[in-house]
Design a protein around this motif. Structure first.
Motif, PDB file in Angstrom:
ATOM      1  N   GLU A 274       0.808  -1.434   0.088  1.00 44.71           N
ATOM      2  CA  GLU A 274      -0.092  -0.073  -0.095  1.00 44.71           C
ATOM      3  C   GLU A 274       0.833   1.109  -0.250  1.00 44.71           C
ATOM      4  OE1 GLU A 274      -3.853   1.387   2.495  1.00 44.71           O
ATOM      5  OE2 GLU A 274      -2.263   1.083   3.450  1.00 44.71           O
ATOM      6  N   ILE A 275       1.259   1.630  -1.022  1.00 45.32           N
ATOM      7  CA  ILE A 275       2.566   2.601  -1.258  1.00 45.32           C
ATOM      8  C   ILE A 275       2.196   3.598  -2.031  1.00 45.32           C
ATOM      9  CG2 ILE A 275       4.910   3.050  -1.986  1.00 45.32           C
ATOM     10  CD1 ILE A 275       4.445   0.970   0.423  1.00 45.32           C
ATOM     11  N   VAL A 276       2.469   4.942  -1.813  1.00 45.47           N
ATOM     12  CA  VAL A 276       2.576   5.970  -2.841  1.00 45.47           C
ATOM     13  C   VAL A 276       3.903   6.281  -3.281  1.00 45.47           C
ATOM     14  CG1 VAL A 276       2.153   8.626  -3.109  1.00 45.47           C
ATOM     15  CG2 VAL A 276       0.538   7.213  -1.681  1.00 45.47           C
ATOM     16  N   THR A 277       4.782   6.220  -2.317  1.00 46.16           N
ATOM     17  CA  THR A 277       6.292   6.384  -2.726  1.00 46.16           C
ATOM     18  C   THR A 277       7.119   5.598  -1.769  1.00 46.16           C
ATOM     19  OG1 THR A 277       5.876   8.699  -3.143  1.00 46.16           O
ATOM     20  CG2 THR A 277       8.292   8.015  -2.904  1.00 46.16           C
ATOM     21  N   ARG A 278       8.133   4.688  -2.543  1.00 45.63           N
ATOM     22  CA  ARG A 278       8.975   3.778  -1.969  1.00 45.63           C
ATOM     23  C   ARG A 278      10.392   4.347  -2.380  1.00 45.63           C
ATOM     24  NH1 ARG A 278       7.119  -1.403  -2.191  1.00 45.63           N
ATOM     25  NH2 ARG A 278       5.468  -1.111  -3.451  1.00 45.63           N
ATOM     26  N   GLN A 279      11.285   3.899  -1.516  1.00 44.84           N
ATOM     27  CA  GLN A 279      12.799   3.777  -1.622  1.00 44.84           C
ATOM     28  C   GLN A 279      13.051   2.349  -2.115  1.00 44.84           C
ATOM     29  OE1 GLN A 279      15.540   6.202  -1.666  1.00 44.84           O
ATOM     30  NE2 GLN A 279      16.120   4.646  -2.722  1.00 44.84           N
ATOM     31  N   VAL A 280      13.521   2.027  -3.425  1.00 42.90           N
ATOM     32  CA  VAL A 280      13.811   0.785  -3.828  1.00 42.90           C
ATOM     33  C   VAL A 280      15.590   0.382  -3.695  1.00 42.90           C
ATOM     34  CG1 VAL A 280      13.767  -0.847  -5.812  1.00 42.90           C
ATOM     35  CG2 VAL A 280      11.810   0.745  -5.156  1.00 42.90           C
ATOM     36  N   PHE A 281      15.464  -0.555  -3.483  1.00 45.50           N
ATOM     37  CA  PHE A 281      17.205  -1.181  -3.382  1.00 45.50           C
ATOM     38  C   PHE A 281      17.169  -2.340  -4.580  1.00 45.50           C
ATOM     39  CE2 PHE A 281      16.068   0.205   0.847  1.00 45.50           C
ATOM     40  CZ  PHE A 281      17.377   1.166   1.243  1.00 45.50           C
ATOM     41  N   ASP A 282      18.410  -2.714  -4.784  1.00 46.29           N
ATOM     42  CA  ASP A 282      18.789  -3.598  -5.761  1.00 46.29           C
ATOM     43  C   ASP A 282      18.608  -5.006  -5.338  1.00 46.29           C
ATOM     44  OD1 ASP A 282      19.711  -4.597  -8.287  1.00 46.29           O
ATOM     45  OD2 ASP A 282      21.768  -4.972  -7.639  1.00 46.29           O
ATOM     46  N   SER A 283      18.051  -6.006  -6.183  1.00 43.50           N
ATOM     47  CA  SER A 283      18.028  -7.351  -6.077  1.00 43.50           C
ATOM     48  C   SER A 283      19.325  -8.169  -5.733  1.00 43.50           C
ATOM     49  CB  SER A 283      17.166  -7.955  -6.899  1.00 43.50           C
ATOM     50  OG  SER A 283      17.887  -7.950  -8.078  1.00 43.50           O
ATOM     51  N   ASP A 284      20.483  -7.570  -6.108  1.00 45.35           N
ATOM     52  CA  ASP A 284      21.799  -8.225  -5.845  1.00 45.35           C
ATOM     53  C   ASP A 284      22.153  -8.349  -4.421  1.00 45.35           C
ATOM     54  OD1 ASP A 284      24.227  -8.932  -5.949  1.00 45.35           O
ATOM     55  OD2 ASP A 284      24.705  -8.235  -7.849  1.00 45.35           O
ATOM     56  N   LEU A 285      22.274  -9.446  -3.956  1.00 46.40           N
ATOM     57  CA  LEU A 285      22.592  -9.434  -2.612  1.00 46.40           C
ATOM     58  C   LEU A 285      23.946  -8.798  -2.310  1.00 46.40           C
ATOM     59  CD1 LEU A 285      22.134 -13.067  -1.643  1.00 46.40           C
ATOM     60  CD2 LEU A 285      20.956 -11.277  -0.636  1.00 46.40           C
ATOM     61  N   ARG A 286      24.739  -8.457  -3.151  1.00 48.72           N
ATOM     62  CA  ARG A 286      26.012  -7.791  -2.954  1.00 48.72           C
ATOM     63  C   ARG A 286      25.855  -6.231  -2.750  1.00 48.72           C
ATOM     64  NH1 ARG A 286      28.834 -10.904  -7.760  1.00 48.72           N
ATOM     65  NH2 ARG A 286      26.955 -10.181  -8.670  1.00 48.72           N
ATOM     66  N   SER A 287      24.856  -5.724  -3.397  1.00 52.58           N
ATOM     67  CA  SER A 287      24.748  -4.299  -3.519  1.00 52.58           C
ATOM     68  C   SER A 287      24.152  -3.677  -2.096  1.00 52.58           C
ATOM     69  CB  SER A 287      23.367  -4.092  -4.639  1.00 52.58           C
ATOM     70  OG  SER A 287      23.757  -4.740  -5.679  1.00 52.58           O
ATOM     71  N   LEU A 288      23.964  -2.292  -2.188  1.00 56.79           N
ATOM     72  CA  LEU A 288      23.517  -1.696  -1.009  1.00 56.79           C
ATOM     73  C   LEU A 288      22.219  -2.106  -0.638  1.00 56.79           C
ATOM     74  CD1 LEU A 288      24.067   0.558   1.236  1.00 56.79           C
ATOM     75  CD2 LEU A 288      22.903   2.096  -0.484  1.00 56.79           C
ATOM     76  N   HIS A 289      21.960  -2.491   0.697  1.00 57.25           N
ATOM     77  CA  HIS A 289      20.442  -2.704   1.237  1.00 57.25           C
ATOM     78  C   HIS A 289      20.379  -1.901   2.533  1.00 57.25           C
ATOM     79  CE1 HIS A 289      20.937  -6.177  -1.685  1.00 57.25           C
ATOM     80  NE2 HIS A 289      19.728  -5.734  -1.762  1.00 57.25           N
ATOM     81  N   SER A 290      19.143  -1.981   2.663  1.00 62.54           N
ATOM     82  CA  SER A 290      18.473  -1.319   3.936  1.00 62.54           C
ATOM     83  C   SER A 290      19.224  -2.388   5.138  1.00 62.54           C
ATOM     84  CB  SER A 290      16.991  -1.311   4.377  1.00 62.54           C
ATOM     85  OG  SER A 290      16.669  -1.230   5.618  1.00 62.54           O
ATOM     86  N   GLN A 291      19.646  -1.808   6.412  1.00 60.80           N
ATOM     87  CA  GLN A 291      20.095  -2.449   7.428  1.00 60.80           C
ATOM     88  C   GLN A 291      19.322  -2.780   8.736  1.00 60.80           C
ATOM     89  OE1 GLN A 291      23.100  -4.548   7.144  1.00 60.80           O
ATOM     90  NE2 GLN A 291      22.759  -4.027   5.082  1.00 60.80           N
TER      91      GLN A 291
END
Length: 553
Positions: A274-291
């Motif tokens: 249920e989103i108007v705006t989201r921050q998206v991260f890459d699907s690659d496990l080696r990329s930057l992600h939320s901690q």
């Protein structure tokens, strides 16, 4: 997403290589001073490049929004000194969660893009680059505002630093406080609200229209912060109408039987869907992600839900209905927090016990934040290390509705505001004098027009955790006689914001806005935040001092 962002940074921001561009620790931002952004492809790449930079600050926006407020706390055994200092509001400029460097990197890149965008480019009757220009300007305003909420003041520049150290921002002698910055950003955003929203179709499985922040929302928030209630209400309403936003029962948590043996737990999906705006991260496990999941969901959780919050949620009355026409049973517990089955089993929603299949060594008696864990990618049988949190909501429809309620309450429509919580705004609700005071309806304003069929399915936000029967309650979830109605409704709105949007990064701002409506600001903030400390009275005194220091007031 990774490839698009990499290309976006390369083509749109004109740096030397993808590796250099993603490395914000090099101390400098180098540009091609002759480059013009005068075709649609360049403008698209530029916007996507800014979105990539926004990944760098996504977690800290959430943490600075929650940990300084009243719903989240630290576990002193496992939390770093930096996190502990954030909660105690004793963080220094070099604290990684309070550092301004990445925010100024976003701002500087926005300034570069805005200076070089040719918004006069026309195809037919359409200014083709104007929507990208508006979004970059909105993201710059967002970065400035979030930084000001963290640091209390900002170095405000609209010209890019070309090959200059980013520390030059810190050297500015003239910096703007929150109160000085708000009217500046309002003036920037007001001309942008009518610009066409961006939508690039499907990107890496996401609806790309959800990548972009509506200028109207940030503008409405700034109006609300500035106590310009009618303007805030109208702007929130315009966004509701433009985006066709409603509060659906589809995301409610309800008992399927009066025996409490099974649960419809749809509200946890609202954090992802249920989103108007989201921050998206890459699907690659080696990329930057939320901690955020790593910090909250482990056998050594650094961040915990505040005990006063979990206790309050578990003690709220739940109004169950079997037939959708009357209250069938009264239970205990707001199901958006955690559900207790008749067997005694606890089912985690926003918070709860850990899944022993995922973390065998965790304490079964401890409640942890599970909102992020519940929304990880991948199969639930996958090891926790292989599951990622690929998106964080920046804006959800309920956020818009609840802030709209706050605005109309202060604008003189408290029973209509309470209806947002209890009944849901619709033509039927606003024409029912038992639900909305007829004197308010007589003073009709355009932002109270909920006659469209779009709103027929609206339910009160409280129904999502307190049961779909809450609308028929006449004794508990009501505005009492002989109270300050505006104050009572405002506090009820803050309660709903906590229950519906907890741990999403909004809490500090929500408390700040409500507190600024009062003559004794920041007393309300200090009062509510102090509840999570063992000695609330003592905490309240030092919190008032700390808040004045942080807010530069």
């Amino acid at each position: 997403m990774k490839k698009i962002i990499c290309c976006a940074l390369c083509a749109g921001l004109m740096m030397t290589s993808c590796e250099d561009m993603m490395d914000l620790d090099n101390g400098r931002v180098a540009y091609d001073e002759q480059h013009r952004i005068d075709n649609p492809n360049d403008s698209i790449y530029s916007v996507m490049g800014i979105l990539a930079l926004m990944q760098q600050v996504a977690d800290r926006v959430v943490l600075m929004g929650e940990l300084r407020a009243d719903l989240m706390t630290v576990d002193g055994r496992y939390a770093s000194t930096d996190l502990q200092n954030v909660e105690s509001m004793t963080y220094a400029k070099d604290n990684p969660y309070a550092a301004d460097r990445d925010f100024y990197a976003i701002i500087n890149n926005c300034n570069y893009i805005l200076q070089r965008m040719d918004t006069s480019l026309v195809e037919g009757q359409t200014k083709v680059i104007l929507p990208e220009y508006a979004q970059v300007k909105t993201l710059r305003a967002y970065a400035y505002w979030q930084l000001a909420l963290i640091c209390g003041r900002v170095s405000y520049r609209t010209e890019p630093l070309l090959s200059s150290p980013m520390s030059s921002y810190d050297d500015d002698k003239q910096q703007l406080t929150l109160d000085a910055l708000a009217p500046v950003l309002i003036a920037e955003l007001e001309p942008l609200v009518g610009v066409r929203p961006l939508d690039y179709g499907s990107v890496d499985g996401w609806n790309s229209s959800e990548f972009f922040l509506p200028a109207r929302m940030l503008l409405a928030d700034l109006y609300l912060y500035s106590n310009r209630y009618d303007e805030a209400a109208q702007t929130y309403y315009d966004l509701i109408l433009q985006r066709r936003l409603n509060v659906s029962s589809s995301y409610a948590n309800t008992w399927t039987t009066v025996g409490r043996t099974a649960l419809n737990d749809h509200n946890r999906q609202a954090f992802r869907n249920e989103i108007v705006t989201r921050q998206v991260f890459d699907s690659d496990l080696r990329s930057l992600h939320s901690q955020l999941c790593k910090l909250t969901y482990s056998d050594e959780p650094a961040l915990l839900p505040a005990t006063h919050f979990t206790t309050w949620m578990q003690q709220r009355t739940h109004f169950h209905t079997d037939n959708g026409q009357a209250i069938s049973r009264y239970f205990t517990g707001d199901l958006r927090g955690m559900a207790e089955m008749s067997t005694g089993k606890l089912t985690a929603q926003a918070f709860g016990p850990v899944d022993k299949a995922q973390i065998a060594g965790a304490k079964s008696s401890q409640l942890v934040v599970t909102k992020y864990f519940n929304n990880l990618e991948g199969s639930t049988v996958d090891p926790l290390a292989q599951r990622t949190l690929r998106s964080l909501p920046l804006l959800r429809p309920t956020t818009v509705y609840l802030r709209f309620a706050e605005a109309i309450n202060r604008a003189g429509y408290p029973t209509a505001a309470f209806a947002v919580l209890k009944y849901g705004l619709s033509n039927q609700t606003l024409n029912d004098t038992l639900r909305v005071d007829s004197n308010e309806v007589k003073r009709w304003r355009p932002y109270l027009d909920f006659r469209a069929s779009l709103f027929d399915g609206n339910v009160g936000t409280a129904a999502r955790g307190l049961g779909l029967g809450v609308r028929w309650d006449k004794e508990q979830y009501v505005i009492p006689e002989a109270v300050d109605t505006v104050d009572y409704v405002e506090r009820a709105i803050l309660d709903e914001m906590a229950a519906e949007n907890c741990f999403e990064g909004n809490r500090f701002f929500d408390l700040l806005c409500a507190s600024r409506h009062r003559h004794d600001h920041p007393a309300l903030m200090a009062e509510l935040i102090s509840r999570k400390y063992s000695d609330a009275a003592a905490a309240r005194l030092w919190l008032e001092q700390k808040l004045r220091q942080i807010l530069q007031q």
